[in-house]
Structures are given as C-alpha cells and as structure tokens.
Design an enzyme around this catalytic site. Structure first.
Site, PDB file in Angstrom:
ATOM      1  NE  ARG A 139      -2.439   1.149   3.588  1.00 11.16           N
ATOM      2  CZ  ARG A 139      -3.188   1.089   4.696  1.00 11.16           C
ATOM      3  NH1 ARG A 139      -4.515   0.977   4.575  1.00 11.16           N
ATOM      4  NH2 ARG A 139      -2.637   1.132   5.889  1.00 11.16           N
ATOM      5  CE  LYS A 233      -1.709   4.546   6.932  1.00  8.03           C
ATOM      6  NZ  LYS A 233      -2.974   5.004   7.516  1.00  8.03           N
ATOM      7  CD  GLU A 266     -11.699   7.056   4.736  1.00 12.06           C
ATOM      8  OE1 GLU A 266     -11.036   6.019   4.914  1.00 12.06           O
ATOM      9  OE2 GLU A 266     -11.299   8.005   4.024  1.00 12.06           O
TER      10      GLU A 266
END
EC number: 2.6.1.21
Length: 384
Positions: A139, A233, A266
């Site tokens: 990721r 991220k 989220e």
C-alpha cells in the site's frame, strides 16, 4: 557580509539606533514605519561561546533564547524524549539505524515536513512477528506512486531495512511506522531540487489495544477528502485530525464521513462495517473513494469463517446510505489501531438494541487469533 537593516524615522520618541541585539524592543520595531535613508546595521559578529538573545517589549517582560552547542541540543532532546518508548529509528539520510531517541530527528527542509509531500504506513509487531507487513508495504508503494515520490530503494531492500530496524529495537510487541518522502533539499514548493527521496522508520513500544466495549460516533462536518487524495495514505491528515477533534468535543469516539452522494465513507483512521438483514449479512462500504484498509480487507477474508459456521449468510462490499447504516443490527469500526470496535450510538441514535453485537465479538476473536497464529502470508518472523 550579510547584514540586517531596520528602517525608522529620526523623530520617533524612545527609539534609538544605539540599542544592540541584547535589548530589542519588538513592539517598537513592529510599529515603526520604514523611512528610506534611515537605518542601522546590526553587529557583524556576536561574541564567541554561549550567546543569549534577550528581547523585551513595552511591558518590560523579557525572554532569553540561548544559542546551544550540539552537545547541549542532544542533551535537551534526551530530556524531551524521557518516558517515550521510541526504541529504534532508521533514516536513509544517514543510511543507518539509531537507538538513541535524541537522534531520532528529521531534516526541517525535508518536503514531507514543510510541504506534506510524503506517504506513510504501519505494521503491528505481535509476539516477534510483523503482522501484514507485505500488505502494508504494497500500500505504501502504491501511495508513493500516486504521490509521485520515487523510491529510494527497491521493494525488497525497503522490506529488509524495516525488518532489521525492528530486530535492532528488540521490540516483540509494538508498532512499526515508516515514511517515504520527496526528501530534503530546500523550502520551495517543487521537489525538483530535492537531493533524493528518503525512507524513515521508527519502532514504538506499545501494548495491543483490545477493547470490545461499544462506542459512540457522530457524523463529521469536516469536508471529506476527494477520492484522489483519500485513497492515498499521505501525511496530509489535517481533515482527519479536525474530524477527530470535533468528535471528541461532542463526547464521541470518532467521526464518520459521508460522501456528497449520501453514502457512508470511513472514519478518520478506520473503516466501518455493518450487520444487516436480521443479523445475517455483513456489508462494508466500497473502497473506491476511501483509503483501502489492510485490516478491513483481512477482515473480509476472515469473516468467511462466520459464513461457514452459519452465523452469517453473506458478505458484501457495497454502497451504504446513512439511513441504512443507522438501521443496522450492528455497526463496527475496523482498523489496525482499533481492531474491531463495536458502535452502539450514532448521532444519539442507538444501533440495533444499543449493545455490542455477536458478529463484532466473533470478528474480533478471529482477528486476534490471526495476529497470533495466522499463516506466513500475514506474519513475518523478525530475526532478533
């Protein structure tokens, strides 16, 4: 010679060009208009050794700024880090690992610091194993690509460095956090003058937080990140921080973001899931417009065991409206920081019967078992 000039008119009462750096009147300086042709030159060089910058304002309050030696800086950093469980840090700037918390610092000109041009990820250390290291590593590499950050090393080298940093720390239960940055170079916007991209990693001694008690959440009023940023991220977590602060101010555990289309997105650092249709179906919002949670994805694999046992009939990843979410039999937060945390109250409305549900409890048990004895695909042994 580099000189600093301050301009002032001759007739300003109480303001004299004869004062030195040992006694600045900051308020006077800020209020005096500049007049061409009038100014003074600060001394070219202060005396050697310890230098003290003394400043005072019109209220006669003074403050001193010491000019420290490198050894004094190190000593103060050690004092500032007392009580912190920072066990080891790797920095590609120095190409090495340190176990001295005072040396665990970043260059201020790193573009991750002053421009937010960096990405990060984490992995839990459970009984001497790194949990889902490969999944988190994949990721962060995707995030780096989307943020246009070149890799300082190939994937296997990065993995080896991370494992070695944990090994040096001798930490068997804690957290590994790591960053990829555009790197140091200057204070401009573009990274074109950065020397090279950087990798940082730190090992923190922490205890695994296991709390099955249900919590309250609220709908966040902080604007949700657009998908092109939410799916990366990055270190740009200001919206997440403000959402969390807002929730805490309302006596809630976390805020829940809702998309412009009215679908549940989220939390500030976790995904959400629901049990619907009489407690027989688990649904999770799509990952298209939110961060793809490694723990959430692993949960989708583990939950199939509950389907096999007959506790659930099906599992779906789909759009979920706020109305449907609040009518769910169960709601839960999922992430590496919270694991599986039941939600019993959303915007002062009870979820289900207002108690922790059986599916959240069963999923937490499955996740904990996976962390402690899961397959090699999710557990990497650290060679201490």
């Amino acid at each position: 010679m580099v000189s600093l000039f301050v301009c002032y008119p001759k007739s300003i009462a109480g303001f004299s060009p004869e004062f030195t750096v040992n006694n600045w009147n900051l308020r006077s300086l800020s209020q005096v208009p500049c007049s061409l042709g009038h100014g003074f030159r600060f001394p070219r060089q202060l005396r050697r050794g310890r230098k003290i910058l003394m400043c005072s304002d019109s209220s006669s309050q003074s403050w001193n700024v010491p000019v420290l030696s490198s050894s004094e800086v190190a000593e103060r950093l050690k004092l500032a880090r007392e009580g912190q469980q920072f066990l080891a840090m790797y920095s590609s700037v120095v190409d090495g690992i340190t176990t001295d918390p005072a040396a665990m610092v970043l260059p201020l000109d790193d573009h991750m610091v002053h421009r937010g041009h960096g990405v990060f990820d984490t992995a839990m250390i459970i009984n001497g194993y790194l949990y889902e290291l490969d999944q988190h590593l994949d990721r962060i590499l995707r995030s780096a690509s989307m943020a246009k950050i070149p890799l300082p090393f190939d994937r296997e080298t990065i993995k080896r460095i991370l494992i070695q940093t944990v090994s040096v720390s001798e930490c068997r239960d804690g957290s590994l956090r790591y960053w990829l940055s555009a790197g140091p170079g200057d204070f401009l916007l573009s990274p074109s003058q950065c020397l090279k991209p950087t990798l940082y990693a730190i090992v923190i001694k922490t205890n695994l937080a296991i709390n099955p008690t249900g919590v309250k959440v609220v709908t966040s009023s902080i604007p949700i990140k657009p998908p092109e940023f939410a799916t990366v991220k990055s270190v740009n977590y200001l919206p997440n921080v403000l959402s969390q602060m807002e929730a805490e101010a309302k006596g809630a555990y976390a805020g829940i973001w809702v998309s412009e289309d009215g679908f549940i997105a989220e939390g500030p650092n976790m995904n959400v899931a629901f049990v619907v249709n009489g407690g027989k179906e688990l649904v999770m919002p799509r990952f298209d417009n939110v961060l793809s949670g490694c723990t959430a994805k692993r949960t989708l694999t583990l939950v199939e065991q509950l389907v096999s046992k007959g506790m659930l009939k099906s599992v779906k990843v789909m759009d979920v409206t706020v109305e449907d979410g609040k009518k769910a039999d169960e709601m839960m937060l999922i992430g590496s920081g919270v694991l599986i945390r039941p939600v019993i109250l959303w915007d002062e409305e009870f979820i289900g019967d207002g108690k922790e549900g059986p599916i959240a409890k069963a999923l937490l048990d499955l996740l904990l078992e996976d962390m402690r004895s899961g397959p090699p695909s999710v557990r990497v042994l650290v060679p201490y």
